[in-house]
Motif scaffolding. Structure first.
Motif, mmCIF file in Angstrom:
data_model
loop_
_atom_site.group_PDB
_atom_site.id
_atom_site.type_symbol
_atom_site.label_atom_id
_atom_site.label_comp_id
_atom_site.label_asym_id
_atom_site.label_seq_id
_atom_site.Cartn_x
_atom_site.Cartn_y
_atom_site.Cartn_z
ATOM 1 N N TYR A 63 15.064 5.777 1.624
ATOM 2 C CA TYR A 63 13.827 5.151 1.173
ATOM 3 C C TYR A 63 13.938 3.632 1.080
ATOM 4 O O TYR A 63 13.000 2.904 1.392
ATOM 5 C CB TYR A 63 13.392 5.724 -0.187
ATOM 6 C CG TYR A 63 11.944 5.416 -0.468
ATOM 7 C CD1 TYR A 63 10.948 6.293 -0.084
ATOM 8 C CD2 TYR A 63 11.579 4.211 -1.056
ATOM 9 C CE1 TYR A 63 9.621 5.995 -0.286
ATOM 10 C CE2 TYR A 63 10.246 3.900 -1.265
ATOM 11 C CZ TYR A 63 9.271 4.796 -0.880
ATOM 12 O OH TYR A 63 7.958 4.491 -1.067
ATOM 13 N N HIS A 66 12.393 0.900 3.344
ATOM 14 C CA HIS A 66 10.984 0.480 3.274
ATOM 15 C C HIS A 66 10.788 -0.764 2.390
ATOM 16 O O HIS A 66 10.286 -1.784 2.855
ATOM 17 C CB HIS A 66 10.126 1.665 2.814
ATOM 18 C CG HIS A 66 8.737 1.299 2.406
ATOM 19 N ND1 HIS A 66 7.807 0.780 3.287
ATOM 20 C CD2 HIS A 66 8.115 1.338 1.202
ATOM 21 C CE1 HIS A 66 6.684 0.540 2.641
ATOM 22 N NE2 HIS A 66 6.849 0.855 1.373
ATOM 23 N N HIS A 90 8.610 -2.758 -5.224
ATOM 24 C CA HIS A 90 7.181 -2.448 -5.303
ATOM 25 C C HIS A 90 6.857 -0.966 -5.519
ATOM 26 O O HIS A 90 5.784 -0.635 -6.001
ATOM 27 C CB HIS A 90 6.424 -2.997 -4.094
ATOM 28 C CG HIS A 90 6.507 -2.142 -2.869
ATOM 29 N ND1 HIS A 90 7.488 -2.288 -1.924
ATOM 30 C CD2 HIS A 90 5.734 -1.115 -2.437
ATOM 31 C CE1 HIS A 90 7.316 -1.406 -0.962
ATOM 32 N NE2 HIS A 90 6.259 -0.663 -1.238
ATOM 33 N N ASP A 91 7.790 -0.081 -5.168
ATOM 34 C CA ASP A 91 7.489 1.346 -5.332
ATOM 35 C C ASP A 91 8.205 1.993 -6.517
ATOM 36 O O ASP A 91 8.070 3.194 -6.730
ATOM 37 C CB ASP A 91 7.850 2.122 -4.054
ATOM 38 C CG ASP A 91 6.729 2.060 -3.015
ATOM 39 O OD1 ASP A 91 5.549 1.936 -3.415
ATOM 40 O OD2 ASP A 91 7.034 2.119 -1.809
ATOM 41 N N ASP A 157 3.502 -4.231 2.560
ATOM 42 C CA ASP A 157 3.735 -2.798 2.392
ATOM 43 C C ASP A 157 2.974 -2.035 3.474
ATOM 44 O O ASP A 157 3.505 -1.171 4.172
ATOM 45 C CB ASP A 157 3.245 -2.405 0.985
ATOM 46 C CG ASP A 157 3.334 -0.915 0.713
ATOM 47 O OD1 ASP A 157 4.349 -0.304 1.070
ATOM 48 O OD2 ASP A 157 2.373 -0.370 0.125
HETATM 49 MN MN MN Z 1 5.346 1.081 -0.305
#
Ligand code: MN
Length: 724
Positions: A63, A66, A90-91, A157
């Protein structure tokens, strides 16, 4: 060069597959950030990698690829360290158990706010929203953020998600592509972020219209081969000429994006050949003066096409874009579109607002993000104004970025626009005046909220109505829209009119009863002549006057009786009083005095007050005694069997001055089914404190129950009802 893998303490194994990504990112950051800031970025990476540990993208990659890709895009735009860190994180709020508070501790309030802002936007999806609403949706997104960097992270994003879109099922792919073309690419355009916008458009176009994309792509590839040689020749010729004139330059051919070709073909109804068979060249030179000199040189080399020269240096575009544009007749009559600008203008043309982020400031953290966005607007506005072309700018960019409106969703997902400061009641009236007139409660994001709640962009608002509900006069204190205000006023006026007539009827009936008469038995001509005497045109108007307290029922009754055969005896006059029953449902023409707060069960008296109707006081109220002699204004009243509604009254509580007492009392009151309307405090000596509550009850019994519960609180010495 900062090498994460070589630094101690990183906790990463040497074989970490993401190491090269972090190293690339840090290498780029080193070109413009302080080492101390880069260390913060590394820390964010370790934090994020830890939080996303074990998670995979649909592509099968770890992940963390990203968020690192998002940070890389931010770094390519030379954004500040906080933005880069927010990109990496950001996530984590959305997709991991990490809480915002933790980010505040680890990376500071600004980073935490940015990540939180991005998470909020993530919750907004335009899924199943009507196409026509794309523009409103765009505005809503901008209205929701108070830091534009949130939008920039969101765009980065989206860019990476578009780059990896192929992995998605077709239906989802199309939806995301459409959303990108309708919402995200236009926002990037607004902010002048052209490089990012062009890539978003390209990827969106490919995913949404794969066949058209492939056809155009093939056509471009075929034509490109034919032109390559010619293009190189033109490039060399121009560079040579500029050099001969002593001008240093970077000259390069550029290709139009497939999406812009597609759009041009559609909008201007041109064939592929007409759009594509134009050479596009860009010349970058060292300063503004040189731009104009270079223009002279190439106009001397190739003849310019009349009417196609545009000076966006003197008159920049709305988003701050500056450049000289001209079209030339090239070799074999092939048109050449030429752009001439400085390095700085070229950077602005590519990254837009991002170019202004680090610029002109030594200390990044000292200027708040919002101030900086305003500064950017001011700069652009100044250029515009000096060019005498501020109108377009003001209408477009400013309205979008600093909107005077809020945008909320209906339960069906439709977007509604309301002025800033609008409340739930304004929203209800914006739906329909009937909805406003009968609203009793509101759910905001599925939670019950007071009707006076000020709405925020992005919220979903659902109004709950009840057929018997009526507008409340206190709404006028908080509504902001003209529609709500006018509707409430109109309703109240009608309402008061009817209520006044009803009360007038009761008062006159009661006065006539002391003559053993009722309204029905009064002669019509009698009424007619009275109306004529006092200048009213209907019996209703007379009743309304009585109900509002502008005319005394006793006097009207006497006039109606006088001319008949029953002269009023003084005994009768003093007996003027079958008392009037107070039901609690009389509405606005019967009110309860704020000095003594009578509630059902209290002995009461009524005072007719001009224009306001009947005001009910407690018999023992101090304000009543001095007026006792004005007999004609007083009306004997009593509570009907079962008065309806909630009545406000006051209690005074003396208690120990300890923490938590107020909260404990408030919760006990509310447990007893009462609303607290107001609380006031008076500290006597630091040991005891006096708290006065204004609360609602429906009877004396209800009040007694509440007082008993309060009295049983250990800290409380004394509970009393307030007096008038
Ligand atoms: Mn994202």
């Amino acid at each position: 060069m900062v090498d994460v893998a070589n630094s101690t303490n990183t906790g990463l194994s040497a074989g970490d597959p993401t190491r090269f990504l972090v190293n690339d990112l840090c290498a780029l950051l080193e070109t413009y950030l302080e080492p101390e800031q880069i260390r913060r970025v590394e820390r964010a990476y370790l934090f994020s990698a830890q939080a996303h540990q074990g998670q995979k993208r649909l592509t099968g990659e770890p992940y963390i690829y990203h968020p690192l890709a998002v940070a890389q895009t931010m770094a390519e735009m030379r954004m500040d360290a906080d933005s880069i860190i927010a990109g990496i994180l950001h996530d984590v709020i959305e997709d991991t158990p990490t809480a915002k508070e933790q980010l505040v501790i680890e990376f500071g309030q600004d980073v935490a706010d940015l990540v939180d802002g991005v998470s909020k936007l993530t919750h907004l999806t335009s899924e199943s929203r009507a196409e026509a609403q794309a523009e409103n949706f765009r505005k809503m997104m901008l209205a929701m953020v108070n830091d534009l960097r949130v939008i920039m992270v969101k765009l980065a994003d989206r860019l990476h998600n578009m780059r990896t879109l192929r992995i998605m099922p077709p239906e989802k792919r199309r939806r995301i592509a459409r959303e990108t073309l309708e919402i995200y690419a236009p926002i990037a355009l607004r902010l002048g972020m052209n490089t990012l916008r062009v890539e978003l458009e390209q990827l969106g176009f490919e995913a949404l219209y794969p066949n058209r994309y492939r056809m155009l792509d093939n056509a471009v590839k075929r034509s490109r081969g034919n032109r390559k040689e010619l293009l190189q020749k033109i490039e060399a010729t121009i560079t040579g000429r500029l050099q001969a004139a002593g001008i240093e330059s970077r000259v390069f051919g550029r290709e139009k994006s497939l999406y812009s070709i597609y759009r041009k073909m559609r909008q201007k109804r041109l064939s592929f050949k007409e759009v594509f068979d134009v050479f596009a060249m860009r010349m970058i030179v060292k300063d503004v003066d040189t731009c104009y000199r270079a223009l002279g040189v190439i106009h001397n080399l190739y003849k310019p096409v009349p009417g196609r020269f545009k000076d966006y240096i003197a008159i920049p575009k709305a988003n701050g874009y500056q450049s000289l544009h001209t079209v030339l007749f090239g070799p074999h009559g092939i048109p050449i579109e030429a752009q001439i600008r400085t390095e700085e203008m070229d950077r602005v043309a590519q990254v837009g607002i991002a170019a202004h982020w680090l610029y002109k400031t030594g200390d990044n953290s000292s200027i708040k993000a919002q101030t900086r966005a305003h500064q950017w607007l001011k700069d652009v506005l100044e250029i515009q104004q000096s060019a005498g072309n501020s109108q377009e700018f003001l209408e477009g960019v400013k309205a979008d970025l600093f909107p005077d409106e809020v945008f909320v969703f209906t339960p069906a997902g439709e977007i509604r626009q309301l002025p800033r400061g609008a409340t739930a009641v304004d929203y209800a009236y914006s739906v329909h005046s009937d909805v406003g007139n009968t609203c009793v409660a509101v759910k905001i994001d599925r939670r019950l909220a007071p009707l006076s709640t000020v709405l925020q962009s992005g919220q979903t608002v659902e109004v709950i109505t009840a057929p018997s509900a009526r507008p409340n006069p206190t709404w006028l204190n908080f509504v902001v829209t003209a529609k709500a205000r006018a509707n409430i006023r109109h309703f109240l006026k009608n309402q008061q009119h009817e209520e006044a007539i009803r009360l007038g009827q009761r008062l006159l009936g009661r006065a006539l009863a002391s003559y053993d008469l009722d309204i029905g038995s009064i002669d019509k001509t009698q009424i007619g002549s009275l109306l004529k005497d006092i200048g009213l045109d209907s019996f209703e108007a007379l009743l309304k006057d009585i109900g509002l307290g502008n005319r005394m029922a006793q006097l009207v009754a006497r006039r109606l009786v006088d001319s008949g055969d029953k002269p009023l005896t003084s005994e009768r006059a003093s007996a003027a009083g079958m008392p009037l029953a107070i039901l609690g449902t009389e509405g606005m023409v019967v009110s309860f005095a704020k000095c003594c707060h009578p509630i059902p069960g209290d002995p009461i008296v009524g005072l007719m007050s001009a224009g306001r109707g009947l005001v009910i006081h407690r018999d023992a109220c101090h304000n009543v005694t001095p007026h006792r002699d004005k007999l004609d204004k007083w009306i004997q009243v009593f509570w009907s069997q079962e008065p309806v509604g909630e009545f406000t009254t006051g209690i005074r509580v003396q208690s120990a001055n300890q923490r938590g007492v107020l909260a404990a009392l408030a919760s006990k009151i509310s447990d007893e089914g009462s609303n607290i309307e107001n609380v006031s405090f008076e500290e006597r000596d630091g040991i005891t404190t006096t708290i006065t509550f204004l609360l609602t009850v429906n009877s004396r019994r209800h009040l007694a129950r509440i007082m008993r519960v309060i009295r049983s609180t250990p800290e409380v010495y004394r509970v009393q009802r307030t007096r008038g």
